[in-house]
Design an enzyme around this catalytic site. Structure first.
Site, PDB file in Angstrom:
ATOM      1  N   LYS A  93       0.804  -1.259   0.131  1.00  0.00           N
ATOM      2  CA  LYS A  93       0.314  -0.023  -0.129  1.00  0.00           C
ATOM      3  C   LYS A  93       0.816   1.527  -0.023  1.00  0.00           C
ATOM      4  O   LYS A  93       0.538   2.428  -0.397  1.00  0.00           O
ATOM      5  CB  LYS A  93      -0.772  -0.050   0.771  1.00  0.00           C
TER       6      LYS A  93
ATOM      7  N   GLN B 119      -5.297  -1.474   8.630  1.00  0.00           N
ATOM      8  CA  GLN B 119      -5.203  -2.897   8.543  1.00  0.00           C
ATOM      9  C   GLN B 119      -5.680  -4.238   9.624  1.00  0.00           C
ATOM     10  O   GLN B 119      -5.271  -4.639  10.735  1.00  0.00           O
ATOM     11  CB  GLN B 119      -3.968  -3.799   8.471  1.00  0.00           C
TER      12      GLN B 119
ATOM     13  N   ASP C 219     -11.713   2.225   3.094  1.00  0.00           N
ATOM     14  CA  ASP C 219     -12.499   0.210   2.822  1.00  0.00           C
ATOM     15  C   ASP C 219     -13.145   0.121   2.858  1.00  0.00           C
ATOM     16  O   ASP C 219     -13.679  -0.707   2.689  1.00  0.00           O
ATOM     17  CB  ASP C 219     -11.269  -0.599   4.499  1.00  0.00           C
TER      18      ASP C 219
HETATM   19  N1  GUN Z   1      -6.729  -7.443   5.901  1.00  0.00           N
HETATM   20  C1  GUN Z   1      -7.217  -8.265   4.688  1.00  0.00           C
HETATM   21  N2  GUN Z   1      -7.562  -7.669   3.934  1.00  0.00           N
HETATM   22  C2  GUN Z   1      -8.205  -6.068   4.253  1.00  0.00           C
HETATM   23  C3  GUN Z   1      -8.494  -5.168   3.476  1.00  0.00           C
HETATM   24  O1  GUN Z   1      -9.329  -5.044   2.229  1.00  0.00           O
HETATM   25  N3  GUN Z   1      -8.372  -4.085   4.427  1.00  0.00           N
HETATM   26  C4  GUN Z   1      -8.050  -4.039   5.454  1.00  0.00           C
HETATM   27  N4  GUN Z   1      -8.126  -2.978   6.442  1.00  0.00           N
HETATM   28  N5  GUN Z   1      -7.861  -5.202   5.760  1.00  0.00           N
HETATM   29  C5  GUN Z   1      -7.244  -6.317   5.099  1.00  0.00           C
END
Ligand code: GUN
Length: 283
Positions: free
Chosen positions: A52, A96, A119
């Site tokens: 990211k 996350q 998200d």
């Molecule tokens: N963990 C696995 N996929 C994601 C996601 O798309 N966003 C977040 N915040 N955590 C994750």
């Protein structure tokens, strides 16, 4: 003959569009900024968070990283999110998942301001997705729709079978596919006759979290196969939820792992970050 849809290539095109938009924003004095919070030592999460950060650099988005130890308390995390909620220079906040067991995921996700929720996990944004009136796109499902669009694949009247009913992938995926006039079936661990149902699919979305769960006998000739899984197989190699080698010949299109859906999730996140900057600066 089947075609591999490369998430690497399609995500690059999305990120280039985002980068162009970021240049326009910067010319107007707006600097989009994404804050990413990682709590604990989950190795896969560390890889995602690093990817990211790299995508932010590519797009010219300022990124703030908060890497917190496993023993961080819920109160400490809440305090950080409240600080970021109140910081007008931060447009997007992503925490996350998974979080350590002693932290209540729902409390934390509900705390992120809906207009900074890149998200799209906050109930307000989930509600928007449910009625097809988007603020933020659900990252993985929207990335999948972009991959299908890149091949001019229409879902109108197609039978899409989603394996997995998570809040992150399965449920929002069903909403986006319905919006495109597909007939959608969502299968899960309690589904009876799963194999037979998957075998009827024109489009299979595998989001089970089990290595090579979808086998060739579950695939109709010419099906489109989208593999959301990222697993470690017994051989230690990364693999998806689909037995790629066995299924590819039966498919018309298939996504690889790695280099398939994963990069698309991140590209959508970049898109959501500029949406957040737009909402916050232009209303
Ligand atoms: N963990 C696995 N996929 C994601 C996601 O798309 N966003 C977040 N915040 N955590 C994750």
């Amino acid at each position: 003959m089947y075609k591999i849809i490369s998430g690497k290539e399609v995500s690059l095109a999305v990120k280039e569009r985002v980068a162009e938009k970021v240049r326009e924003f910067k010319a107007e004095g707006i600097e989009p900024c994404l804050a990413v919070i990682l709590v604990g030592e989950d190795p896969a999460s560390k890889v995602y968070v690093n990817n990211k950060k790299k995508a932010c650099e590519f797009c010219g988005i300022r990124s703030l990283e908060y890497v917190l130890p496993e023993e961080t308390t819920q109160d400490e995390l809440v305090e950080l999110i409240e600080k970021l909620n109140g910081d007008s220079s931060v447009n997007g906040i992503l925490c996350q998942l998974p979080l350590p067991k002693h932290i209540d995921e729902k409390t934390v996700l509900n705390l992120i301001k809906p207009e900074k929720d890149v998200d799209a996990f906050h109930p307000e944004n989930v509600g928007h997705i449910m009625i097809g009136d988007f603020n933020f796109l659900p990252c993985t499902p929207a990335g999948i729709m972009e991959m299908l669009k890149s091949e001019n694949i229409s879902l109108d009247s197609k039978h899409c079978v989603i394996i997995g009913r998570s809040n992150i992938v399965g449920k929002p995926m069903a909403m986006l596919m319905l919006k495109e006039n597909a007939t959608v079936t969502v299968c899960h661990s309690h589904t009876a006759n799963l194999k037979e149902i998957v075998k009827q699919a024109d489009v299979i979305v595998a989001a089970v979290g089990r290595p090579r769960f979808v086998t060739a006998d579950m695939v109709k000739d010419g099906a489109i196969i989208i593999d959301v899984g990222i697993n470690r197989g017994e051989d230690g190699k990364l693999c998806g939820d689909v037995d790629f080698d066995a299924c590819c010949e039966k498919s018309s299109y298939i996504t690889p792992v790695p280099g398939g859906v994963g990069p698309m999730t991140i590209a959508t996140l970049m898109q959501n970050t500029i949406t957040a900057a737009e909402i916050q600066n232009k209303g």
